[in-house]
Design a protein around this motif. Structure first.
Motif, PDB file in Angstrom:
ATOM      1  N   TYR A   1       0.937  -1.167   0.102  1.00  0.00           N
ATOM      2  CA  TYR A   1       0.121   0.170   0.085  1.00  0.00           C
ATOM      3  C   TYR A   1       0.794   1.313   0.159  1.00  0.00           C
ATOM      4  N   ASN A   2       1.777   1.158   0.790  1.00  0.00           N
ATOM      5  CA  ASN A   2       2.726   2.429   0.739  1.00  0.00           C
ATOM      6  C   ASN A   2       3.236   2.846  -0.361  1.00  0.00           C
ATOM      7  N   ASN A   3       3.749   1.519  -1.264  1.00  0.00           N
ATOM      8  CA  ASN A   3       4.510   1.613  -2.547  1.00  0.00           C
ATOM      9  C   ASN A   3       3.603   2.316  -3.460  1.00  0.00           C
ATOM     10  N   ALA A   4       2.351   1.656  -3.374  1.00  0.00           N
ATOM     11  CA  ALA A   4       1.353   2.164  -4.399  1.00  0.00           C
ATOM     12  C   ALA A   4       1.074   3.824  -4.483  1.00  0.00           C
ATOM     13  N   ASN A   5       1.015   4.026  -3.204  1.00  0.00           N
ATOM     14  CA  ASN A   5       0.643   5.562  -2.852  1.00  0.00           C
ATOM     15  C   ASN A   5       1.594   6.418  -3.103  1.00  0.00           C
ATOM     16  N   GLU A   6       3.078   5.823  -2.880  1.00  0.00           N
ATOM     17  CA  GLU A   6       4.079   6.636  -3.199  1.00  0.00           C
ATOM     18  C   GLU A   6       4.176   6.802  -4.785  1.00  0.00           C
ATOM     19  N   ALA A   7       4.157   5.858  -5.400  1.00  0.00           N
ATOM     20  CA  ALA A   7       3.961   5.816  -6.937  1.00  0.00           C
ATOM     21  C   ALA A   7       2.870   6.844  -7.399  1.00  0.00           C
ATOM     22  N   LEU A   8       1.666   6.662  -6.928  1.00  0.00           N
ATOM     23  CA  LEU A   8       0.534   7.718  -7.255  1.00  0.00           C
ATOM     24  C   LEU A   8       0.781   9.090  -7.033  1.00  0.00           C
ATOM     25  N   ASN A   9       1.564   9.196  -5.727  1.00  0.00           N
ATOM     26  CA  ASN A   9       1.855  10.897  -5.711  1.00  0.00           C
ATOM     27  C   ASN A   9       3.000  11.047  -6.401  1.00  0.00           C
ATOM     28  N   MET A  10       4.033  10.350  -6.790  1.00  0.00           N
ATOM     29  CA  MET A  10       5.060  10.728  -7.908  1.00  0.00           C
ATOM     30  C   MET A  10       4.255  11.028  -9.021  1.00  0.00           C
ATOM     31  N   LEU A  11       3.399  10.198  -9.306  1.00  0.00           N
ATOM     32  CA  LEU A  11       2.832  10.578 -10.763  1.00  0.00           C
ATOM     33  C   LEU A  11       2.011  11.869 -10.697  1.00  0.00           C
ATOM     34  N   ALA A  12       1.309  12.165  -9.774  1.00  0.00           N
ATOM     35  CA  ALA A  12       0.613  13.462  -9.773  1.00  0.00           C
ATOM     36  C   ALA A  12       1.763  14.471  -9.534  1.00  0.00           C
ATOM     37  N   ASP A  13       2.600  14.486  -8.747  1.00  0.00           N
ATOM     38  CA  ASP A  13       3.412  15.498  -8.591  1.00  0.00           C
ATOM     39  C   ASP A  13       4.122  15.821  -9.943  1.00  0.00           C
ATOM     40  N   ALA A  14       4.452  14.905 -10.872  1.00  0.00           N
ATOM     41  CA  ALA A  14       5.395  14.864 -12.249  1.00  0.00           C
ATOM     42  C   ALA A  14       4.379  15.586 -13.016  1.00  0.00           C
ATOM     43  N   ASP A  15       3.130  15.085 -13.024  1.00  0.00           N
ATOM     44  CA  ASP A  15       1.911  15.761 -13.717  1.00  0.00           C
ATOM     45  C   ASP A  15       1.849  17.076 -13.572  1.00  0.00           C
ATOM     46  N   ASP A  16       1.909  17.521 -12.298  1.00  0.00           N
ATOM     47  CA  ASP A  16       1.652  18.991 -11.880  1.00  0.00           C
ATOM     48  C   ASP A  16       2.824  19.763 -12.219  1.00  0.00           C
ATOM     49  N   ARG A  17       4.150  19.056 -12.232  1.00  0.00           N
ATOM     50  CA  ARG A  17       5.405  19.875 -12.511  1.00  0.00           C
ATOM     51  C   ARG A  17       5.232  20.237 -14.112  1.00  0.00           C
ATOM     52  N   LEU A  18       4.762  19.198 -14.887  1.00  0.00           N
ATOM     53  CA  LEU A  18       4.785  19.351 -16.541  1.00  0.00           C
ATOM     54  C   LEU A  18       3.679  20.344 -16.807  1.00  0.00           C
ATOM     55  N   ASP A  19       2.843  20.421 -16.089  1.00  0.00           N
ATOM     56  CA  ASP A  19       1.534  21.342 -16.521  1.00  0.00           C
ATOM     57  C   ASP A  19       1.832  22.713 -15.914  1.00  0.00           C
ATOM     58  N   VAL A  20       2.845  23.076 -15.142  1.00  0.00           N
ATOM     59  CA  VAL A  20       3.332  24.337 -14.495  1.00  0.00           C
ATOM     60  C   VAL A  20       4.259  24.870 -15.397  1.00  0.00           C
ATOM     61  N   LEU A  21       5.152  23.822 -15.992  1.00  0.00           N
ATOM     62  CA  LEU A  21       6.223  24.415 -17.113  1.00  0.00           C
ATOM     63  C   LEU A  21       5.557  24.649 -18.419  1.00  0.00           C
ATOM     64  N   GLU A  22       4.422  23.941 -18.805  1.00  0.00           N
ATOM     65  CA  GLU A  22       3.796  24.470 -19.968  1.00  0.00           C
ATOM     66  C   GLU A  22       3.058  25.645 -19.840  1.00  0.00           C
TER      67      GLU A  22
END
Length: 76
Positions: free
Chosen positions: A46-67
């Protein structure tokens, strides 16, 4: 629009894209390939799944801000 050096922009974008790919791979391993789980406890899973989801959301947010703020107004 804010200005940003093209090289800095490309580095930040590449970093976010790499994190996104790593998160997607982790979620694929956790969700579809039992071999990727190994000898972990349910809590670890569960921790690994949550960490991966948080990493995905963070990366998408960063890409959106850059764009949104920087992609159209880069400097050399």
């Amino acid at each position: 629009m804010e200005k940003m050096n093209r090289k800095v922009f490309e580095m930040l974008k590449a970093s976010a894209e790499a994190d996104k790919l790593m998160a997607l791979l982790s979620l694929d391993l956790l969700g579809n390939k039992g071999v990727g789980i190994g000898d972990h406890s349910t809590k670890d899973f569960y921790n690994n799944a949550n960490e991966a989801l948080n990493m995905l959301a963070d990366a998408d947010d960063r890409l959106d801000v850059l764009e949104k703020y920087f992609s159209k107004n880069l400097t050399d």
